[in-house]
Write an enzyme that holds these catalytic residues in place. Structure first.
Site, PDB file in Angstrom:
ATOM      1  CD  GLU A 206      56.590  22.904  11.893  1.00 30.33           C
ATOM      2  OE1 GLU A 206      55.826  22.257  12.616  1.00 30.33           O
ATOM      3  OE2 GLU A 206      57.671  22.445  11.462  1.00 30.33           O
TER       4      GLU A 206
ATOM      5  CG  HIS B 174      61.369  21.360  13.729  1.00 28.35           C
ATOM      6  ND1 HIS B 174      61.141  20.493  14.782  1.00 28.35           N
ATOM      7  CD2 HIS B 174      60.273  21.274  12.925  1.00 28.35           C
ATOM      8  CE1 HIS B 174      59.959  19.920  14.620  1.00 28.35           C
ATOM      9  NE2 HIS B 174      59.417  20.372  13.508  1.00 28.35           N
TER      10      HIS B 174
ATOM     11  CG  HIS C  24      59.614  15.807  11.467  1.00 30.75           C
ATOM     12  ND1 HIS C  24      58.592  15.933  10.554  1.00 30.75           N
ATOM     13  CD2 HIS C  24      59.551  16.918  12.249  1.00 30.75           C
ATOM     14  CE1 HIS C  24      57.942  17.068  10.765  1.00 30.75           C
ATOM     15  NE2 HIS C  24      58.516  17.694  11.794  1.00 30.75           N
TER      16      HIS C  24
ATOM     17  CE1 TYR D 167      82.173  13.218  25.697  1.00 32.05           C
ATOM     18  CE2 TYR D 167      80.862  11.217  25.931  1.00 32.05           C
ATOM     19  CZ  TYR D 167      82.088  11.870  25.988  1.00 32.05           C
ATOM     20  OH  TYR D 167      83.207  11.169  26.331  1.00 32.05           O
TER      21      TYR D 167
ATOM     22  CG  HIS E 119      56.005  18.171  15.866  1.00 34.26           C
ATOM     23  ND1 HIS E 119      55.311  19.362  15.814  1.00 34.26           N
ATOM     24  CD2 HIS E 119      56.805  18.168  14.775  1.00 34.26           C
ATOM     25  CE1 HIS E 119      55.667  20.036  14.733  1.00 34.26           C
ATOM     26  NE2 HIS E 119      56.580  19.333  14.089  1.00 34.26           N
TER      27      HIS E 119
END
Length: 210
Positions: free
Chosen positions: A74, A93, A95, A120, A160
């Site tokens: 990725e 990235h 999960h 924020y 995802h």
């Protein structure tokens, strides 16, 4: 910071995120721009809680491996963002639980998955566009992120998880933490009447962040 310092920082902050449940097993990936213009990234299948400084991947802007273990597949969408946004120097990235749960919901506003209810979120993220579902590892993810890279600090990949950028690695991690907490609050508030920020209040906060 030197490359050695950046390696230590990536390992340390990745472990911190793992310990707080932002990543499990070999899920997620990280990258940052090195002083020489190349990039440091997490190896394929690596766990945020067990990274080693010496085996982190070093790649060039075309994705060629220069040192360390083979990078995550990725990493290509990381490089697509770097190519389009010169202000981006690090990418996280995840999960993570709440943002991944959010990415699985139907009928999200694809322009902005979370309507602003805290200052924020606006100051750190601003807006969270949704990228339609694409199979993990597909080059289409890079294509879709490339189109939006100049305009947003974070993205939500449908079904995802999130992709979050920063001016440096610490900034990207801070942005990721704020975004995950915002998603958690989103779910806590789902059954309640929310006092959303007005457009004027959001615009005022965006001016502060410039």
């Amino acid at each position: 910071m030197t490359e050695h310092e950046l390696r230590k920082q990536m390992v340390s902050l990745a472990r911190s995120m793992f310990e707080r449940g932002y990543s499990t097993g070999g899920a997620g990936n990280l990258s940052l721009k090195l002083p020489d213009g190349n990039y440091l990234a997490t190896p394929t299948g690596s766990c945020f809680g067990r990274l080693k400084e010496e085996t982190l991947s070093v790649i060039d802007i075309e994705g060629n491996l220069l040192a360390g273990d083979k990078p995550s597949k990725e990493v290509q969408f990381h490089l697509a963002i770097y190519k389009q946004n010169p202000d981006c120097n690090a990418i996280v990235h995840l999960h993570s639980t709440y943002l991944t749960a959010l990415s699985c919901l139907k009928n999200l506003d694809t322009d902005n998955a979370i309507k602003a209810f805290t200052p924020y979120y606006v100051m750190r993220i601003g807006q969270l566009p949704v990228i339609p579902y694409i199979k993990p590892g597909s080059p289409q993810i890079a294509e879709e992120l490339s189109k939006r890279a100049k305009d947003f600090r974070a993205f939500l990949l449908a079904n995802h998880g999130p992709v979050i950028t920063g001016s440096n690695f610490e900034d990207a991690v801070d942005n990721a933490e704020e975004l995950e907490e915002t998603a958690k609050l989103y779910f806590l508030l789902m059954e309640h009447e929310v006092n959303y920020l007005t457009d004027a209040q959001v615009n005022e906060l965006k001016e502060v962040g410039k």
